[in-house]
Design a protein around this motif. Structure first.
Motif, PDB file in Angstrom:
ATOM      1  N   ARG A 147      -4.158  -1.996  -0.848  1.00  0.00           N
ATOM      2  CA  ARG A 147      -3.215  -2.980  -0.351  1.00  0.00           C
ATOM      3  C   ARG A 147      -3.421  -4.340  -0.998  1.00  0.00           C
ATOM      4  NH1 ARG A 147      -2.593  -5.350   4.752  1.00  0.00           N
ATOM      5  NH2 ARG A 147      -2.444  -7.229   3.518  1.00  0.00           N
ATOM      6  N   SER A 204       0.822  -1.210   0.000  1.00  0.00           N
ATOM      7  CA  SER A 204       0.000   0.000   0.000  1.00  0.00           C
ATOM      8  C   SER A 204       0.857   1.261   0.000  1.00  0.00           C
ATOM      9  CB  SER A 204      -0.929   0.013   1.220  1.00  0.00           C
ATOM     10  OG  SER A 204      -0.180   0.050   2.424  1.00  0.00           O
ATOM     11  N   ALA A 259      -8.669   2.101  -1.378  1.00  0.00           N
ATOM     12  CA  ALA A 259      -7.339   2.206  -0.782  1.00  0.00           C
ATOM     13  C   ALA A 259      -7.408   2.398   0.724  1.00  0.00           C
ATOM     14  CB  ALA A 259      -6.567   3.359  -1.428  1.00  0.00           C
TER      15      ALA A 259
END
Length: 246
Positions: free
Chosen positions: A194, A87, A119
């Protein structure tokens, strides 16, 4: 830079085999990746070794336990922390290290700026915002994020005598650094969706646990950490960090 820069990057890891190749490929040349395996069952430790990382084993579960095990294993003058789930790009830590080495800051934090849908889940962002407000009330720091991407000098971090071994570890680092008068800077970093599912804030339950851990840290009375960040530490307290991109 006039001084020789040595850097260890602590990467807490729990079942991140899918993300490890991307993450380790972005560690800057000459830096050492310390992958702290926190009980992975997907071969993360073996893969990390095969990709050239130094693997530290921490059997006690907890984000803070993994981070601190990495700090204790570090040998470089400067230590960075970064999530191991793809991420955040560890290559961006070069700017963090440059600021610390130049004496512009004692602790540099990454303010996550989400890139694309998914996200940063809404519940996780809300929890982070609430904690940032509580942190401002406790320390005066006008931080907007409590993200895991950061850099500081190893000896100074050890001097903070960090004790939290759960989700409160990153917040305790900031609180004790502020109490010690460190100059704390926040800079923008892209935050990508991620790889895999978050072990901390991927669910409402995980977010609630993280908020509870961090609230306990904020409830602790100010103490006197073992030392300041070094000769470059400001004499006027932590002050308000400067935000902005790189």
């Amino acid at each position: 830079m006039s001084e020789t820069v040595t850097v260890d990057v602590v990467l807490p890891c729990l079942n991140e085999a899918e993300a490890l190749p991307w993450v380790l490929a972005r560690i800057p040349d000459g830096w050492r990746a310390l992958v702290v395996d926190n009980g992975s069952t997907d071969g993360s430790a073996e893969l990390a070794r095969a990709l050239g990382a130094t693997v530290v084993t921490e059997s006690r579960r907890g984000f803070g336990a993994a981070c601190h095990a990495g700090l204790l294993a570090a040998e470089a003058d400067l230590v960075c922390f970064c999530d191991c789930d793809a991420s955040l790009d560890p290559g961006l830590l070069t700017g963090f290290v440059a600021a610390v080495t130049a004496g512009e800051a004692d602790l540099v934090l990454g303010r996550r700026r989400p890139q694309g849908r998914g996200a940063w889940p809404a519940h996780a962002r809300a929890g982070n915002l609430a904690l940032a407000r509580l942190l401002r009330r406790r320390t005066g720091l006008r931080l907007r994020d409590l993200g895991p991407m950061r850099a500081a000098r190893r000896e100074a971090l050890l001097g903070l005598d960090l004790s939290d071994r759960r989700s409160g570890y990153p917040l305790q680092m900031v609180v004790r650094a502020a109490d010690a008068g460190w100059r704390i800077r926040e800079v923008d970093v892209p935050y990508l969706p991620r790889s895999g599912k978050s072990k901390v804030t991927g669910t409402w339950r995980g977010t609630w646990q993280a908020v509870r851990d961090m609230s306990r840290v904020l409830a602790q009375p100010p103490d006197a950490p073992a030392g300041r960040a070094g000769a470059g530490a400001s004499s006027g307290g932590a002050g308000a960090p400067s935000g902005g991109g790189r």
